[in-house]
Design a protein around this motif. Structure first.
Motif, short mmCIF file in Angstrom:
data_model
loop_
_atom_site.label_atom_id
_atom_site.label_comp_id
_atom_site.label_asym_id
_atom_site.label_seq_id
_atom_site.Cartn_x
_atom_site.Cartn_y
_atom_site.Cartn_z
N CYS A 684 -6.95 21.91 74.39
CA CYS A 684 -7.83 21.04 73.60
C CYS A 684 -9.28 21.16 74.03
CB CYS A 684 -7.34 19.60 73.73
SG CYS A 684 -8.30 18.42 72.75
N SER A 685 -9.53 21.25 75.35
CA SER A 685 -10.91 21.32 75.84
C SER A 685 -11.61 22.58 75.36
CB SER A 685 -10.93 21.26 77.37
OG SER A 685 -10.23 22.37 77.93
N VAL A 686 -10.85 23.68 75.21
CA VAL A 686 -11.45 24.94 74.74
C VAL A 686 -11.83 24.80 73.27
CG1 VAL A 686 -11.02 27.39 74.33
CG2 VAL A 686 -10.16 26.30 76.42
N VAL A 687 -10.98 24.19 72.48
CA VAL A 687 -11.28 23.98 71.06
C VAL A 687 -12.51 23.08 70.91
CG1 VAL A 687 -10.40 23.09 68.87
CG2 VAL A 687 -8.86 24.29 70.44
N GLN A 688 -12.57 22.01 71.69
CA GLN A 688 -13.71 21.10 71.62
C GLN A 688 -15.01 21.79 72.03
OE1 GLN A 688 -12.37 17.88 74.12
NE2 GLN A 688 -11.44 16.76 72.41
N PHE A 689 -14.91 22.69 73.02
CA PHE A 689 -16.08 23.45 73.43
C PHE A 689 -16.64 24.25 72.27
CE2 PHE A 689 -17.43 27.76 74.79
CZ PHE A 689 -18.65 27.43 75.35
N PHE A 690 -15.78 24.97 71.57
CA PHE A 690 -16.24 25.79 70.45
C PHE A 690 -16.66 24.92 69.26
CE2 PHE A 690 -13.90 29.25 72.63
CZ PHE A 690 -14.94 30.18 72.66
N ASP A 691 -16.20 23.68 69.23
CA ASP A 691 -16.65 22.75 68.21
C ASP A 691 -18.03 22.18 68.53
OD1 ASP A 691 -15.12 22.45 65.90
OD2 ASP A 691 -13.52 21.40 66.99
N GLY A 692 -18.56 22.52 69.70
CA GLY A 692 -19.89 22.05 70.08
C GLY A 692 -19.90 20.65 70.65
N ALA A 708 -11.95 32.92 66.00
CA ALA A 708 -10.49 32.92 66.13
C ALA A 708 -9.97 31.56 66.57
CB ALA A 708 -10.06 34.00 67.11
N VAL A 709 -10.64 30.93 67.54
CA VAL A 709 -10.19 29.64 68.04
C VAL A 709 -10.28 28.57 66.97
CG1 VAL A 709 -10.71 27.78 69.68
CG2 VAL A 709 -10.73 30.15 70.45
N LEU A 710 -11.33 28.63 66.15
CA LEU A 710 -11.54 27.62 65.11
C LEU A 710 -10.90 28.03 63.79
CD1 LEU A 710 -15.31 26.72 65.76
CD2 LEU A 710 -13.26 25.51 66.56
N HIS A 711 -10.21 29.19 63.81
CA HIS A 711 -9.52 29.68 62.61
C HIS A 711 -10.46 29.79 61.41
CE1 HIS A 711 -5.69 29.45 64.72
NE2 HIS A 711 -5.97 28.19 65.05
N GLY A 712 -11.65 30.25 61.71
CA GLY A 712 -12.61 30.54 60.65
C GLY A 712 -13.42 29.36 60.17
N ARG A 713 -13.07 28.15 60.57
CA ARG A 713 -13.84 26.99 60.09
C ARG A 713 -15.13 26.83 60.88
NH1 ARG A 713 -13.46 22.82 63.63
NH2 ARG A 713 -11.66 22.76 65.05
N LYS A 714 -16.04 26.05 60.35
CA LYS A 714 -17.30 25.79 61.03
C LYS A 714 -17.09 24.75 62.14
CE LYS A 714 -20.34 26.83 57.13
NZ LYS A 714 -21.42 26.30 56.26
N PRO A 715 -17.91 24.82 63.20
CA PRO A 715 -17.81 23.80 64.26
C PRO A 715 -18.04 22.41 63.70
CG PRO A 715 -19.17 25.64 64.97
CD PRO A 715 -18.92 25.84 63.50
N LYS A 716 -17.38 21.44 64.28
CA LYS A 716 -17.55 20.05 63.83
C LYS A 716 -18.93 19.53 64.15
CE LYS A 716 -12.64 18.84 64.26
NZ LYS A 716 -11.64 17.97 64.93
#
Length: 716
Positions: A684-692, A708-716
């Protein structure tokens, strides 16, 4: 009745004593001879005591006790040596006891009944460590001061009454026996009152005030008392508090610590505070023992109780410290979740005990003391409460050196009236890194400068230090030390340090430079000494018993070796250390040494922050990776590169650590992660990192992995 008997069958008495003043059948005051006893009753009692001893073949010294019924004049035997008997007869009962046991007869010792007479009146009071107003509840503790009342006609029997004595709760509460011997009852009463008034006992409660009330009671002085006397006079238990003027003055003098750096800060403001630091001829110290040291070594588990116990010592003997770090980081989280304590109460108590040394805390920018970004109003309110409760200096950083994340915290501290210490975090190797170069750190300093919080004269309550602090920083000589925080720099050449120092001095010439490093590699003391020689103004240290490994370098070593006066003395550090040596043993279950026996220089390769090293080890054990920790450390370096080579401080360091353990658990290489990123379920912490969620890293996110981690979506 006090008797003496020998092996030849001779028995004599040493007259009677009155023990009627009792509480719960325990004697409070004894008087010899009995004050109001009729002569015929006296003679009958004495005669019966001698007869009783002869009838049983009694030998040696003893006491025969009777109950006397005044209404009928009859006396009743109760049970079979004493100071008041010795005083009125002049017979040393204990000495005689020993001689009889040796086989001597009473006559051979010159003791014949016809020659023994009662002389005057003797009175004994038992001074106990009991509180009459609390139903004579026994007290215990340390006798801080003991001065008995003495003089002609006063005898004191005591063994444990002296300054420094420990009064145990597990034994008799008797402190001493006071005996007054004069010609008659009235004079003995007056002499006893005088002696008791001259007593000075500090540290535990006593019954002295009660005894004085008793001796001043008209009924006691004029009427024959009985065993119900105290029950009829409960007012005797009330006592007027002692003024203790001298003791209060001494305590006031001791309690008022010498002036420290906080006086300059409070009286002259932050700007003058900064100038005083720059003008100080020596290097100054910040003590991290009460925060970062125990967070790094003991999982932040040190209780408020143990901090408060040593705080007055620090105020008096370590007043030359520039500051003491006692809050921030993980202290809030652990206090509330594990210690079940109020961190605000901790700060409040410490502030009351240490009014002279500035307090310092670690503030994670927009993360405050948590692990995620908070709403701005939360950060502002937190800083306001912290200043109100006693905090002075706020070391503000962002785990990615992302200045926008620092602005909210800096402005919140400024508006709350606190001191801002803006920190730049160091990582990597200044000599070889292509990403974190000297220019990068200078640019970051310039960004802080451009915020206006450093140089704008309108912000007169703001004192911003550029605090370059490093987890495993190493430096050599030069004018000023180079920047640092979580880093693990290789040896820095003199020319590099000198160039860095001159550049920073040119950019911000009127701000002190503060160095912070963890000692995981074991070179922390050498680092700080080199920084001191290069012109650093303030060094972070922790007391010897709480230093080294993943904490800060040793205070004692730095004080003993630094060439510039650090404001504290080696002897004071040694005494401070003695307390922490004992206290640390209480937290053995949380010891970092359970998993890490010494420092480890491999941090220069894997770049694991000192504050994270032991936590990462514990986490690896809980995940079943205890025997693979060496691999976890190797993967930490790989994870760091996968994430774009980050500045590693909480919470960014946690992101790297989580990814490293994820890689070990799933047997993933660096290339495996890149190839299979779209199908992996990342922590989860890695996903949140890439979400900014924790900010923007220098150089941006690694685009391929982020997608790849965000599956192509834009950061939150």
């Amino acid at each position: 009745v006090q008797i003496l008997a020998d092996k030849a069958g001779s028995v004599i008495h040493l007259f009677e004593r009155d023990c009627s003043v009792q509480r719960r059948h325990q004697k409070v005051l004894e008087l010899a001879p009995a004050h109001k006893l009729r002569q015929e009753a006296r003679e009958a009692i004495l005669s019966d005591a001698v007869k009783l001893a002869k009838s049983v073949g009694y030998e040696n010294a003893g006491t025969v006790e009777f109950l006397f019924e005044e209404s009928t004049g009859r006396h009743y035997f109760m049970e079979v040596e004493h100071t008041v008997s010795e005083e009125i007869t002049g017979v040393d009962i204990v000495r005689t006891q020993i001689r009889i046991a040796e086989g001597h007869s009473l006559s051979s010792l010159g003791l014949n009944q016809s020659e023994i007479a009662a002389s005057g009146c003797a009175m004994q009071c038992r001074v106990t460590t009991e509180d009459p107003e609390r139903d004579f509840q026994p007290d215990s503790g340390r006798l801080e001061y003991f001065r008995p009342g003495l003089g002609p006609g006063i005898r004191l029997d005591s063994a444990s009454a002296f300054a420094g004595a420990i009064i145990s709760p597990y034994y008799d509460s008797l402190l001493c026996k006071v005996v007054a011997h004069t010609g008659n009852f009235a004079e003995s009463t007056a002499k006893m009152r005088r002696a008791l008034r001259e007593f000075r006992v500090i540290g535990v409660s006593t019954n002295i005030a009660f005894l004085l009330n008793l001796l001043s009671c008209e009924e006691f002085c004029t009427v024959a008392v009985d065993t119900g006397f105290l029950d009829r006079n409960p007012q005797l238990m009330r006592q007027r508090p002692s003024r203790g003027r001298v003791q209060k003055l001494l305590r006031f003098i001791v309690a008022v610590p010498p002036d420290g750096w906080r006086k300059i800060l409070k009286q002259k403001g932050p700007e003058a505070f900064a100038k005083a630091i720059l003008d100080h001829p020596g290097v100054l110290l910040t003590d991290t023992t009460m925060r970062d040291a125990h967070q790094s070594l003991l999982a932040t588990r040190v209780r408020t109780y143990d901090l408060v116990k040593i705080a007055p010592f620090a105020a008096r003997r370590l007043s030359g410290l520039l500051s003491m770090e006692c809050l921030g980081g993980a202290t809030f989280d652990v206090s509330l979740r594990f210690l079940h304590e109020c961190p605000w109460q901790r700060l409040r108590q410490l502030r009351d005990l240490v009014p002279n040394i500035p307090f310092q805390m670690l503030l994670r920018g927009a993360n405050a003391v948590g692990y995620t970004n908070y709403a701005d109003n939360v950060v502002y309110r937190f800083c306001e409460e912290a200043v109100k409760t006693g905090m002075d200096i706020f070391r503000i950083f962002d785990c990615l050196n992302y200045v926008p994340n620092m602005l909210v915290g800096m402005d919140a501290v400024r508006k709350a009236g606190g001191v801002v210490e803006a920190a730049i975090c160091y990582t990597g190797d200044l000599l070889t890194s292509k990403k974190y170069t000297l220019e990068y750190y200078l640019d970051t300093a310039e960004q802080l400068k451009q915020t206006g919080l450093i140089l704008d004269k309108n912000f007169s309550r703001v004192f911003v230090k550029l605090c370059f602090f490093s987890r495993h920083l190493r430096a050599r000589q030069g004018r000023r030390a180079h920047p640092g925080h979580q880093g693990h720099g290789r040896p820095v050449e003199t020319r590099v340090s000198q160039a860095a120092g001159h550049r920073f001095e040119a950019e911000i010439p009127d701000r002190p430079l503060h160095i912070h490093t963890h000692d995981t590699a074991g070179a922390g003391v050498a680092t700080l000494l080199a920084c001191s020689e290069s012109g650093a103004d303030i060094l972070d240290v922790s007391v010897d018993a709480m230093s080294g490994i993943t904490a800060q370098p040793s205070m004692g070593a730095v004080v003993g070796c630094v060439g510039r006066s650090p404001g504290v003395q080696p002897a004071d550090v040694a005494d401070y250390n003695a307390y922490w040596e004992m206290t640390r043993r209480l937290y053995v279950n949380f010891e970092c040494t359970n998993t890490m026996r010494s420092g480890n220089a491999d941090v220069y390769e894997n770049e694991i922050p000192g504050g994270q090293y032991t936590n990462l080890h514990f986490q690896s054990i809980s995940l079943g990776l205890a025997d693979q920790f060496a691999l976890v450390k190797k993967k930490f370096a790989e994870a760091n590169q996968l994430l774009g080579d980050l500045i590693k401080v909480t919470p960014s360091s946690k992101v790297v650590g989580d990814l490293a353990q994820f890689m070990v658990q799933n047997k993933l290489s660096k290339q495996d992660v890149l190839n299979r990123a779209s199908e992996l379920s990342f922590p989860c912490s890695v996903v949140q990192f890439f979400d900014g969620c924790i900010g923007q890293p220098h150089g941006g996110f690694p685009a391929e992995l982020a997608a790849a981690v965000l599956h192509g979506r834009k950061p939150k």
